[in-house]
Design a protein around this motif. Structure first.
Motif, PDB file in Angstrom:
ATOM      1  N   ARG A 187     -22.575  15.970   9.551  1.00  0.00           N
ATOM      2  CA  ARG A 187     -23.350  14.852   9.034  1.00  0.00           C
ATOM      3  C   ARG A 187     -23.223  14.847   7.515  1.00  0.00           C
ATOM      4  O   ARG A 187     -22.768  15.833   6.926  1.00  0.00           O
ATOM      5  N   PRO A 188     -23.616  13.769   6.846  1.00  0.00           N
ATOM      6  CA  PRO A 188     -23.469  13.743   5.386  1.00  0.00           C
ATOM      7  C   PRO A 188     -24.547  14.563   4.680  1.00  0.00           C
ATOM      8  O   PRO A 188     -25.738  14.303   4.814  1.00  0.00           O
ATOM      9  N   LEU A 189     -24.098  15.570   3.955  1.00  0.00           N
ATOM     10  CA  LEU A 189     -24.973  16.394   3.130  1.00  0.00           C
ATOM     11  C   LEU A 189     -24.379  16.456   1.731  1.00  0.00           C
ATOM     12  O   LEU A 189     -23.165  16.461   1.564  1.00  0.00           O
ATOM     13  N   PHE A 190     -25.244  16.531   0.731  1.00  0.00           N
ATOM     14  CA  PHE A 190     -24.787  16.643  -0.647  1.00  0.00           C
ATOM     15  C   PHE A 190     -25.399  17.910  -1.241  1.00  0.00           C
ATOM     16  O   PHE A 190     -26.529  17.907  -1.737  1.00  0.00           O
ATOM     17  N   PRO A 191     -24.680  19.045  -1.166  1.00  0.00           N
ATOM     18  CA  PRO A 191     -25.183  20.282  -1.768  1.00  0.00           C
ATOM     19  C   PRO A 191     -24.779  20.376  -3.233  1.00  0.00           C
ATOM     20  O   PRO A 191     -23.657  20.034  -3.612  1.00  0.00           O
ATOM     21  N   SER A 192     -25.690  20.836  -4.071  1.00  0.00           N
ATOM     22  CA  SER A 192     -25.381  21.084  -5.477  1.00  0.00           C
ATOM     23  C   SER A 192     -25.906  22.467  -5.849  1.00  0.00           C
ATOM     24  O   SER A 192     -26.345  23.228  -4.989  1.00  0.00           O
ATOM     25  N   ARG A 193     -25.882  22.799  -7.126  1.00  0.00           N
ATOM     26  CA  ARG A 193     -26.333  24.129  -7.556  1.00  0.00           C
ATOM     27  C   ARG A 193     -27.826  24.328  -7.341  1.00  0.00           C
ATOM     28  O   ARG A 193     -28.281  25.442  -7.124  1.00  0.00           O
ATOM     29  N   THR A 194     -28.615  23.272  -7.410  1.00  0.00           N
ATOM     30  CA  THR A 194     -30.065  23.433  -7.384  1.00  0.00           C
ATOM     31  C   THR A 194     -30.748  22.784  -6.201  1.00  0.00           C
ATOM     32  O   THR A 194     -31.923  23.022  -5.988  1.00  0.00           O
ATOM     33  N   ARG A 195     -30.017  21.984  -5.415  1.00  0.00           N
ATOM     34  CA  ARG A 195     -30.670  21.341  -4.286  1.00  0.00           C
ATOM     35  C   ARG A 195     -29.641  20.855  -3.279  1.00  0.00           C
ATOM     36  O   ARG A 195     -28.434  20.842  -3.539  1.00  0.00           O
ATOM     37  N   LEU A 196     -30.159  20.441  -2.124  1.00  0.00           N
ATOM     38  CA  LEU A 196     -29.326  19.870  -1.087  1.00  0.00           C
ATOM     39  C   LEU A 196     -30.009  18.588  -0.603  1.00  0.00           C
ATOM     40  O   LEU A 196     -31.198  18.596  -0.264  1.00  0.00           O
ATOM     41  N   VAL A 197     -29.263  17.500  -0.579  1.00  0.00           N
ATOM     42  CA  VAL A 197     -29.788  16.217  -0.142  1.00  0.00           C
ATOM     43  C   VAL A 197     -29.194  15.888   1.219  1.00  0.00           C
ATOM     44  O   VAL A 197     -27.969  15.895   1.383  1.00  0.00           O
ATOM     45  N   VAL A 198     -30.053  15.644   2.205  1.00  0.00           N
ATOM     46  CA  VAL A 198     -29.627  15.194   3.524  1.00  0.00           C
ATOM     47  C   VAL A 198     -29.622  13.664   3.497  1.00  0.00           C
ATOM     48  O   VAL A 198     -30.622  13.034   3.156  1.00  0.00           O
ATOM     49  N   LEU A 199     -28.483  13.065   3.850  1.00  0.00           N
ATOM     50  CA  LEU A 199     -28.320  11.619   3.747  1.00  0.00           C
ATOM     51  C   LEU A 199     -28.331  10.970   5.124  1.00  0.00           C
ATOM     52  O   LEU A 199     -27.893  11.569   6.112  1.00  0.00           O
ATOM     53  N   ASP A 200     -28.814   9.745   5.176  1.00  0.00           N
ATOM     54  CA  ASP A 200     -28.776   8.963   6.403  1.00  0.00           C
ATOM     55  C   ASP A 200     -27.338   8.526   6.667  1.00  0.00           C
ATOM     56  O   ASP A 200     -26.705   7.913   5.804  1.00  0.00           O
TER      57      ASP A 200
END
Length: 433
Positions: free
Chosen positions: A104-117
């Motif tokens: 599924r679409p996820l956007f991981p970065s150094r400080t957080r992870l965003v779960v996308l629709d």
């Protein structure tokens, strides 16, 4: 990907703190074609007006000198299929923090992870960190041990397993391991359906190099420990852990020798072992075989019973090394560090096609095969290449025109290919379009 400063290295990383997308952590308002609170840029505005991304390239464990200045990013013209949506993150992506490839679409970065629709690209959940950890991630409590299961993900913190539902905060839970599993550092290896596998490393007072290791299996539905048993020194679960349904994949080191070990997933008893050349620098579970290095720079196919089926390595006068392959029911696809792709019959190893990319590949370039198409990620300017899995014919190339320094990362579900680099993630049509 941004290269952390010394201050960032000491202040980043910590336990999971889960907030709804509208919580105190804030939601980036930078979704094109869906979601977010900021302005929605059109495709032309996104591709033409994107600025140079901040930060340097991240240091990769396999060796890029910290003294080497990253190359100046060069914009490319946008081409290929139009994205269904594009998400722009507040930070550069850090896909190496995820132990598994998400579905599924996820956007991981150094400080957080965003779960996308998946349908709109709108943020569904936001994950931030609240306690400092060393950077880059290297231990079992780092974000690099994130494991995915059906509709949720798992990580560890201070001897506990934390499970978070990807969209419903009410489905979150935290579980301390029982006494029989040990009280050391917890490492997760994978989730096969409804069972989570991991290990506990207990370093005694007399040794720092050979921990007492206990492996465990937890049923996710009721959080019960199905089994827990000790491993010998030098053996550990690999991630992803499942070689095939019902089989666990492990690596064992004894002096200079390395073995691949397959165990029964129901009780962890050893079923078979086989020599692992090149220190098992990579491995790929496939529907038909387990693929490992062959000792010459090529690929060896192991049958589900551990027997060697075939090898494919450099011929006389050739100099190349195979990178982790990907496989489907019919074929295995081998990327080489010189930029050549080869498709092989999974049963015999016979090469059925080859394709030369215009750039070299390394371990960050992790291809994906879905619905008869092999997707190969290149550097930011190189784009994503779609290759017909049966014939090796190029179908299309996607470039977004956004300057960047990172290699593309790929994930997919039944509808979209999720392709991202630096601060951009695109939902592309899945298939030969």
């Amino acid at each position: 990907m941004e290269s952390p400063s010394a201050g960032q290295r000491s202040a980043e990383q910590g336990s999971w703190q889960w907030d709804d997308a509208g919580g105190a952590g804030g939601t980036p308002g930078d979704v094109v074609g869906g979601g977010g609170e900021g302005p929605r840029l059109g495709r032309r505005g996104l591709l033409v007006g994107a600025g140079v991304l901040a930060g340097g390239a991240a240091l990769w464990a396999f060796g890029r000198s910290a003294r080497t200045a990253p190359p100046t990013p060069r914009p490319t013209a946008a081409e290929g299929p139009a994205p269904a949506w594009t998400y722009r993150g507040a930070e550069a992506m850090a896909p190496e923090r995820l132990a598994d490839r998400p579905d599924r679409p996820l956007f991981p970065s150094r400080t957080r992870l965003v779960v996308l629709d998946p349908a709109s690209g709108a943020p569904a959940r936001l994950i931030t960190f609240d306690q400092p950890r060393p950077y880059p991630p290297s231990g079992p409590d780092s974000m690099g041990s994130v494991v995915f299961g059906p509709d949720r993900l798992f990580t560890t913190f201070q001897g506990r397993i934390e499970s978070r539902h990807l969209t419903d905060p009410g489905g979150d839970w935290s579980l301390p391991l029982p006494e029989e599993s040990g009280r050391g550092s917890v490492q997760l290896a994978g989730c096969d359906g409804g069972t989570l596998y991991g290990s506990v490393l207990n370093y005694g007072s007399t040794t720092t190099t050979s921990p007492d290791t206990k492996v465990f299996a937890i049923r996710v539905s009721d959080r019960s420990v199905l089994w827990s048993r000790p491993f010998g020194a030098g053996e550990n679960l690999l991630a992803p852990v499942t070689a095939a349904p019902g089989l666990l994949l492990c690596r064992r080191r004894a002096g200079e020798r390395t073995e691949v070990v397959v165990r029964d997933a129901t009780d962890a008893r050893e079923l078979w072992k086989a020599p692992a050349d090149e220190n098992l620098r990579w491995y790929t579970p496939g529907p038909e075989n387990i693929y490992v290095p062959d000792g010459t720079g090529g690929v060896r196919a192991l049958a589900p019973n551990g027997e060697s089926r075939w090898t494919a390595g450099p011929a006389a006068g050739e100099q190349w090394r195979a990178l982790p392959p990907v496989a489907d029911d019919a074929r295995v696809y081998v990327p080489r560090d010189n930029g050549l792709l080869t498709g092989h019959d999974a049963a015999t190893g016979r090469q059925v096609w080859s394709y030369r990319l215009p750039f070299p590949l390394d371990v960050r370039s992790q291809p994906l095969v879905a619905k008869g198409v092999l997707y190969v990620p290149g550097p930011a300017a190189g784009g994503v290449w779609a290759i017909d899995a049966a014939t090796g014919r190029q179908l299309w190339t996607f470039r977004d025109g956004i300057p960047g320094k990172d290699v593309w990362s790929l994930a997919a579900d039944d509808t979209h290919l999720y392709a991202g680099h630096d601060d951009a993630l695109h939902a592309l049509p899945l298939g030969a379009n």
